[in-house]
Scaffold this motif. Structure first.
Motif, PDB file in Angstrom:
ATOM      1  N   CYS A 527       0.852  -1.194   0.000  1.00 21.64           N
ATOM      2  CA  CYS A 527       0.000   0.000   0.000  1.00 21.64           C
ATOM      3  C   CYS A 527       0.886   1.242   0.000  1.00 21.64           C
ATOM      4  O   CYS A 527       1.726   1.420   0.878  1.00 21.64           O
ATOM      5  CB  CYS A 527      -0.906  -0.012   1.229  1.00 21.64           C
ATOM      6  N   HIS A 541      -1.483   6.206   7.194  1.00 19.01           N
ATOM      7  CA  HIS A 541      -0.125   6.490   6.712  1.00 19.01           C
ATOM      8  C   HIS A 541      -0.243   7.307   5.439  1.00 19.01           C
ATOM      9  O   HIS A 541      -1.179   7.131   4.658  1.00 19.01           O
ATOM     10  CB  HIS A 541       0.690   5.211   6.493  1.00 19.01           C
ATOM     11  N   CYS A 545       3.218   2.307   3.223  1.00 21.72           N
ATOM     12  CA  CYS A 545       3.047   1.613   4.507  1.00 21.72           C
ATOM     13  C   CYS A 545       4.336   0.875   4.840  1.00 21.72           C
ATOM     14  O   CYS A 545       4.973   0.284   3.980  1.00 21.72           O
ATOM     15  CB  CYS A 545       1.887   0.628   4.394  1.00 21.72           C
TER      16      CYS A 545
HETATM   17 ZN   LIG Z   1      -2.431   1.477   3.573  1.00 18.46          ZN
END
Ligand SMILES: [Zn+2]
Ligand SMILES: [Zn+2]
Ligand SMILES: [Zn+2]
Ligand SMILES: [Zn+2]
Ligand SMILES: [Zn+2]
Length: 572
Positions: A527, A541, A545
């Motif tokens: 991500c 975040h 990540c």
């Molecule tokens: Zn994420």
């Protein structure tokens, strides 16, 4: 204690002995392993033929039977009825221990002599081609499964009904070509679903009904490719999709594969399992590097560790109350304290033994039923047993082999008949190099089809039951011939499913490949914070990540793999 890195004596790759592993090795009193966890699993799995069946004669009653042992095997194979009858006893094959020869060689001599049971199907009613299974009714081609009714071509299903091509599922009914489904009804072409019904092509959905081609949804109805439709539009879509035809199903299968490729998925299917790593783990605790595990605690390097398993390490199937089991395969139904056993059921304190049922305190035995204190199938008094056992174990420990599984040559199967071939595919030369056998006995037929697919109606609606019993089909992938049995045909008719154009083996293989391998890689969450979904703000975040995890998705896989927290932020 620190982790210690070693080189596998088999594949030469490095592997780590963790401090937690050492605690187990000390508890079991075994020597530390010389092979890596994967080579250990491969060795064990090469002792289990689950679904390659042959017709042959029972070597006792001479009836024609179905067997997991091909007719050319050099040892006696008895039908289930002859084997479980009380008119014989495996201690008839007992031998005196010879201290001048390696003990395991002597175990192998006994194992080769003692009759083997053709298929294991305890308490089955009207069920053909069923193996390593118990308590099933009206089933056909069912493996590693209990308490099912009307299931066909299915694998590792429990308490399921009237399903075809179902695997690793529980309490599910009217399912087709699905995997990893729980408490569901009428799910087709789906995977990783709980409490869902009347849907096609779902992946990782819970509480959904009347959905098609959806991923990561919770409690939704009338969704198509994750978009909400009204009831009429949903029904129009379903009618137009032509899922009664082979081409309609294949078109949607392809579209769903494209759709799912762009959806994030969780790093592994692990739910409610603190301290656990692996894949397909539910309701477990401290299960390290386990695959397909539920209701289990403090287990490691296990596959199929389930229904009250505790302290089971290096096991390929341990469940239904299994405690303190090491380096064993197919251990279940109230078992404890096994070391290096193959098929020990309802037995305790069993070491280096094969196919023993309701037996205790035995070492190096085969085919025992209700016998205690045996070594090499010879019965002793408890005191004599303890003395001789201690002597043998001390010698094995001195040679550094106590805790090591049987050598590959002891397997009663060709490597290509066993489940090892599914997970660690080899050709005949590769298998031979590792000491495994290879079985060339023909399986199935080719070229005997009575009908070409061009002549078969596309839609199940145009197919009639009288056509079925007369027809032999050929698999469009491997050309092998196969039949569609009448109850299977009725199922396709009832659920409006086109006749499968792949043979049962190719259908099974497709589901197994989709499950991913039973191994792990260390990776980071993919991500990058740029997700456009409405849930983006919940990720916590901004840019990439930083979470890392162990995942069965190899680094070169193209799936979008998220950590648990990013995944949870994305589910709708
Ligand atoms: Zn994420
Ligand atoms: Zn290895
Ligand atoms: Zn028989
Ligand atoms: Zn095939
Ligand atoms: Zn993440």
């Amino acid at each position: 204690m620190n982790p210690e890195t070693r080189n596998c004596q088999n594949c030469k790759n490095e592997f780590v002995i963790e401090p937690e592993d050492r605690v187990f090795y000390q508890k079991f009193g075994v020597c530390e392993p010389k092979m890596c966890p994967l080579c250990r699993a491969q060795r064990r799995l090469a002792f289990r033929n689950e679904r390659v069946f042959y017709k042959r004669a029972c070597d006792k009653c001479k009836r024609e039977i179905v067997s997991m042992y091909s007719p050319n095997k050099p040892y006696p194979v008895w039908c289930y009825e002859c084997w479980f009858k009380d008119d014989w006893d495996a201690t008839e094959y007992g031998a005196e221990y010879d201290p001048t020869r390696p003990f395991l060689e002597q175990v192998n001599d006994i194992y080769k002599k003692v009759p083997k049971v053709a298929l294991i199907y305890v308490r089955s009613v009207n069920s053909e081609y069923v193996n390593i299974s118990a308590d099933n009714k009206n089933c056909y081609m069912l493996v590693e499964s209990s308490n099912n009714e009307g299931c066909i071509h299915s694998y590792w299903v429990q308490q399921c009904r009237d399903s075809v091509d179902l695997s690793y599922s529980h309490q599910t009914e009217l399912a087709y070509d699905s995997d990893d489904c729980y408490n569901s009804y009428r799910l087709l072409y789906s995977k990783g679903c709980h409490d869902s019904r009347d849907s096609y092509f779902l992946y990782d959905c819970t509480g959904c009904s009347d959905c098609i081609g959806c991923v990561n949804l919770r409690n939704k109805q009338y969704y198509v490719f994750n978009e909400r439709l009204d009831k009429e539009s949903y029904e129009r879509f379903l009618a137009k999709a032509g899922l009664d035809t082979a081409s309609g199903v294949e078109a949607l299968r392809k579209k769903f594969a494209d759709f799912i490729a762009n959806q994030p998925r969780k790093y592994a299917e692990i739910v409610n399992a603190p301290g656990s790593s692996g894949n397909y783990i539910y309701d477990a605790k401290n299960c390290r590097k386990c695959f397909h595990s539920y209701d289990a605690e403090d287990c490691a390097y296990g596959e199929h560790v389930w229904r009250n398993a505790k302290d089971c390490v290096d096991v390929s199937t341990a469940g239904r109350n299994a405690q303190t089991i090491y380096n064993s395969i197919n251990t279940g139904i109230d078992v404890a304290n096994h070391i290096c056993c193959v098929q020990g059921w309802s037995s305790t304190f069993l070491e280096y033994s094969f196919n023993c049922f309701n037996s205790n305190h035995s070492l190096g035995c085969a085919g025992l039923r209700k016998k205690d204190y045996c070594i090499l199938n010879k019965q002793y008094s408890p005191e004599e047993y303890d003395d001789l056992r201690r002597k043998i174990i001390e010698e094995m420990k001195a040679a550094g082999e106590y805790g090591e599984f049987f050598s590959s040559q002891f397997s009663p199967f060709g490597y290509n008949e066993t489940v090892a071939q599914e997970q660690f595919p080899l050709d005949a030369t590769g298998a031979e190099r590792l000491g495994f056998g290879w079985e060339n006995y023909p399986r199935g037929t080719y070229g005997r089809e009575t009908v070409k697919w061009e002549a078969v109606p596309e839609s199940i609606r145009d197919f009639h039951s009288q056509d079925i019993t007369q027809n032999i089909f050929a698999c469009t992938a491997c050309n092998k011939n196969y039949l569609v049995i009448p109850t299977e045909f009725q199922f396709y008719k009832k659920l409006d499913i086109p006749l499968p154009r792949l043979c049962p083996d190719c259908r099974h293989a497709r589901r197994m490949i989709a499950r991913g391998p039973s191994r792990l890689w260390s990776r980071a969450c993919m991500c990058d914070g740029s997700t456009s979904s409405p849930q983006a703000s919940q990720h916590g975040h901004q840019d990439r990540c930083r979470n890392e995890f162990e995942t069965p998705y190899a680094p070169n896989r193209t799936e979008i793999v998220y950590c648990e927290s990013c995944y949870n932020s994305e589910i709708a």
